[in-house]
Design a protein around this motif. Structure first.
Motif, PDB file in Angstrom:
ATOM      1  N   ALA A  10      29.986  46.625  48.704  1.00 38.61           N
ATOM      2  CA  ALA A  10      30.768  46.870  47.491  1.00 38.61           C
ATOM      3  C   ALA A  10      31.445  45.603  46.985  1.00 38.61           C
ATOM      4  CB  ALA A  10      31.811  47.955  47.753  1.00 38.61           C
ATOM      5  N   LEU A  11      31.618  44.620  47.855  1.00 35.10           N
ATOM      6  CA  LEU A  11      32.266  43.384  47.430  1.00 35.10           C
ATOM      7  C   LEU A  11      31.434  42.639  46.395  1.00 35.10           C
ATOM      8  CD1 LEU A  11      33.574  42.015  50.866  1.00 35.10           C
ATOM      9  CD2 LEU A  11      34.901  43.116  49.046  1.00 35.10           C
ATOM     10  N   VAL A  12      30.100  42.742  46.513  1.00 32.94           N
ATOM     11  CA  VAL A  12      29.233  42.015  45.570  1.00 32.94           C
ATOM     12  C   VAL A  12      29.414  42.522  44.139  1.00 32.94           C
ATOM     13  CG1 VAL A  12      26.843  41.438  44.993  1.00 32.94           C
ATOM     14  CG2 VAL A  12      27.572  41.467  47.388  1.00 32.94           C
ATOM     15  N   PRO A  13      29.263  43.846  43.876  1.00 29.11           N
ATOM     16  CA  PRO A  13      29.508  44.294  42.494  1.00 29.11           C
ATOM     17  C   PRO A  13      30.956  44.134  42.053  1.00 29.11           C
ATOM     18  CG  PRO A  13      29.059  46.164  43.945  1.00 29.11           C
ATOM     19  CD  PRO A  13      28.731  44.938  44.709  1.00 29.11           C
ATOM     20  N   LEU A  14      31.923  44.186  42.995  1.00 32.09           N
ATOM     21  CA  LEU A  14      33.315  43.967  42.595  1.00 32.09           C
ATOM     22  C   LEU A  14      33.517  42.531  42.110  1.00 32.09           C
ATOM     23  CD1 LEU A  14      35.362  45.873  45.329  1.00 32.09           C
ATOM     24  CD2 LEU A  14      35.251  46.401  42.884  1.00 32.09           C
ATOM     25  N   LEU A  15      32.910  41.577  42.799  1.00 31.00           N
ATOM     26  CA  LEU A  15      32.974  40.190  42.337  1.00 31.00           C
ATOM     27  C   LEU A  15      32.254  40.031  41.001  1.00 31.00           C
ATOM     28  CD1 LEU A  15      32.338  38.278  45.700  1.00 31.00           C
ATOM     29  CD2 LEU A  15      34.492  38.432  44.429  1.00 31.00           C
ATOM     30  N   ALA A  16      31.144  40.767  40.843  1.00 30.74           N
ATOM     31  CA  ALA A  16      30.416  40.713  39.573  1.00 30.74           C
ATOM     32  C   ALA A  16      31.271  41.268  38.441  1.00 30.74           C
ATOM     33  CB  ALA A  16      29.112  41.495  39.693  1.00 30.74           C
ATOM     34  N   VAL A  17      32.021  42.347  38.710  1.00 32.29           N
ATOM     35  CA  VAL A  17      32.927  42.908  37.698  1.00 32.29           C
ATOM     36  C   VAL A  17      33.913  41.846  37.227  1.00 32.29           C
ATOM     37  CG1 VAL A  17      34.767  44.572  37.273  1.00 32.29           C
ATOM     38  CG2 VAL A  17      32.740  45.281  38.522  1.00 32.29           C
ATOM     39  N   ALA A  18      34.508  41.153  38.186  1.00 29.43           N
ATOM     40  CA  ALA A  18      35.485  40.123  37.827  1.00 29.43           C
ATOM     41  C   ALA A  18      34.839  39.013  37.005  1.00 29.43           C
ATOM     42  CB  ALA A  18      36.111  39.547  39.099  1.00 29.43           C
ATOM     43  N   GLY A  19      33.631  38.600  37.413  1.00 31.75           N
ATOM     44  CA  GLY A  19      32.952  37.532  36.689  1.00 31.75           C
ATOM     45  C   GLY A  19      32.568  37.934  35.274  1.00 31.75           C
ATOM     46  N   PHE A  20      31.970  39.120  35.123  1.00 27.93           N
ATOM     47  CA  PHE A  20      31.557  39.566  33.793  1.00 27.93           C
ATOM     48  C   PHE A  20      32.766  39.796  32.888  1.00 27.93           C
ATOM     49  CE2 PHE A  20      27.660  41.315  36.076  1.00 27.93           C
ATOM     50  CZ  PHE A  20      26.840  40.293  35.618  1.00 27.93           C
ATOM     51  N   ALA A  21      33.815  40.416  33.426  1.00 26.88           N
ATOM     52  CA  ALA A  21      35.004  40.679  32.619  1.00 26.88           C
ATOM     53  C   ALA A  21      35.664  39.374  32.171  1.00 26.88           C
ATOM     54  CB  ALA A  21      35.990  41.535  33.412  1.00 26.88           C
ATOM     55  N   ALA A  22      35.699  38.389  33.078  1.00 26.60           N
ATOM     56  CA  ALA A  22      36.323  37.115  32.726  1.00 26.60           C
ATOM     57  C   ALA A  22      35.528  36.353  31.665  1.00 26.60           C
ATOM     58  CB  ALA A  22      36.473  36.252  33.982  1.00 26.60           C
ATOM     59  N   SER A  23      34.216  36.621  31.578  1.00 26.97           N
ATOM     60  CA  SER A  23      33.385  35.898  30.609  1.00 26.97           C
ATOM     61  C   SER A  23      33.424  36.505  29.213  1.00 26.97           C
ATOM     62  CB  SER A  23      31.933  35.863  31.103  1.00 26.97           C
ATOM     63  OG  SER A  23      31.372  37.153  31.108  1.00 26.97           O
ATOM     64  N   VAL A  24      33.997  37.705  29.068  1.00 29.40           N
ATOM     65  CA  VAL A  24      34.028  38.354  27.755  1.00 29.40           C
ATOM     66  C   VAL A  24      34.806  37.535  26.720  1.00 29.40           C
ATOM     67  CG1 VAL A  24      34.880  40.368  26.473  1.00 29.40           C
ATOM     68  CG2 VAL A  24      33.618  40.689  28.604  1.00 29.40           C
ATOM     69  N   PRO A  25      36.038  37.054  27.005  1.00 30.36           N
ATOM     70  CA  PRO A  25      36.754  36.271  25.987  1.00 30.36           C
ATOM     71  C   PRO A  25      35.987  35.026  25.549  1.00 30.36           C
ATOM     72  CG  PRO A  25      38.251  36.950  27.737  1.00 30.36           C
ATOM     73  CD  PRO A  25      36.871  37.273  28.206  1.00 30.36           C
ATOM     74  N   GLU A  26      35.347  34.350  26.494  1.00 30.60           N
ATOM     75  CA  GLU A  26      34.570  33.164  26.127  1.00 30.60           C
ATOM     76  C   GLU A  26      33.394  33.542  25.236  1.00 30.60           C
ATOM     77  OE1 GLU A  26      31.975  29.571  28.255  1.00 30.60           O
ATOM     78  OE2 GLU A  26      33.093  31.019  29.469  1.00 30.60           O
ATOM     79  N   ALA A  27      32.719  34.669  25.560  1.00 31.33           N
ATOM     80  CA  ALA A  27      31.596  35.121  24.740  1.00 31.33           C
ATOM     81  C   ALA A  27      32.064  35.486  23.332  1.00 31.33           C
ATOM     82  CB  ALA A  27      30.910  36.316  25.407  1.00 31.33           C
TER      83      ALA A  27
END
Length: 246
Positions: A10-27
């Motif tokens: 579960a740590l892998v998708p949780l880290l992915a959540v953080a990464g994708f969410a953090a990239s939204v403002p830049e996008a």
């Protein structure tokens, strides 16, 4: 062992959540810059304004069935991609042949359009919808993480019971909820893409995606619950009365 593996997984998708969410403002900022970009007026080819580079068509190919890709392979200077997907047959793709010289409209690393003889066709290579993609992937990752956390906790807390009686009903029920919650991201993403159309609406798309997806989740839960009850009734009737005659 399986419980610990699920919790660690579960740590892998949780880290992915953080990464994708953090990239939204830049996008969002990238889309805003792209929509406000003008043609370079000083004769230079700065990456922050639209400029053209000359390239030669190496080949064209239409691939796929119901969702075809219209690929143009190019030979050009540095920065021009090897392939550009024009997304449709008209107005330029069907006129191109190997050896044709085309003008490639560039913005940063994106090849946004091809032009020849006064005909221009937009490509699919642009930052449009990137905020929605990032938000959608974050929603998918969050769903998978929640299911893996549930599996890990149940497997650790009820290891002996599961070994004696088999997996609980919740494995199937929440597994189906997870599947349909992931599928629900697709219509939510379509709604978000439409909502983000137009200057000044760059922030709207991903917010609509999240709102629509969250609104669909109760329906997913109720639908899977209804299907589960129907499935159990069918199994109980089969045990009592045997299979239906054919």
């Amino acid at each position: 062992m399986w419980g610990i593996g699920s919790l660690l997984g579960a740590l892998v998708p949780l880290l992915a959540v953080a990464g994708f969410a953090a990239s939204v403002p830049e996008a969002v900022g990238t889309v805003r810059a792209f929509r406000s970009a003008d043609r370079c007026t000083d004769g230079s080819s700065r990456t922050d304004c639209l400029h053209s580079k000359s390239a030669t068509v190496r080949s064209t190919e239409r691939t796929g069935g119901k969702s075809p890709k219209y690929e143009v392979r190019l030979d050009g200077p540095a920065g021009v991609p090897d392939e550009v997907d024009l997304g449709a047959d008209e107005p330029l793709f069907k006129r191109l042949k190997p050896g044709d010289e085309v003008a490639v409209t560039m913005w940063r690393d994106y090849a946004t359009a091809l032009s020849r003889d006064g005909i221009t066709q937009q490509s699919g290579d642009s930052p449009e919808s990137e905020p929605e993609w990032q938000a959608g992937l974050a929603a998918v990752s969050l769903t998978l993480a929640c299911y893996l956390l549930y599996l890990g906790v149940v497997l650790l807390a009820r290891a002996r019971r599961i070994a004696e009686h088999g997996p609980p009903y919740g494995f199937w029920f929440f597994g189906m909820c997870t599947l349909w919650a992931v599928i629900a991201v697709v219509p939510a993403g379509i709604a978000g893409a439409f909502a983000s159309i137009g200057p000044g609406h760059e922030d709207r798309g991903w917010l609509v995606l999240v709102a629509v997806w969250a609104a669909l989740l109760p329906g997913v839960y109720v639908g899977v619950q209804w299907h589960g009850r129907r499935r159990r009734r069918t199994a109980r009737a089969k045990r009592l009365y045997g299979p239906r005659p054919t």
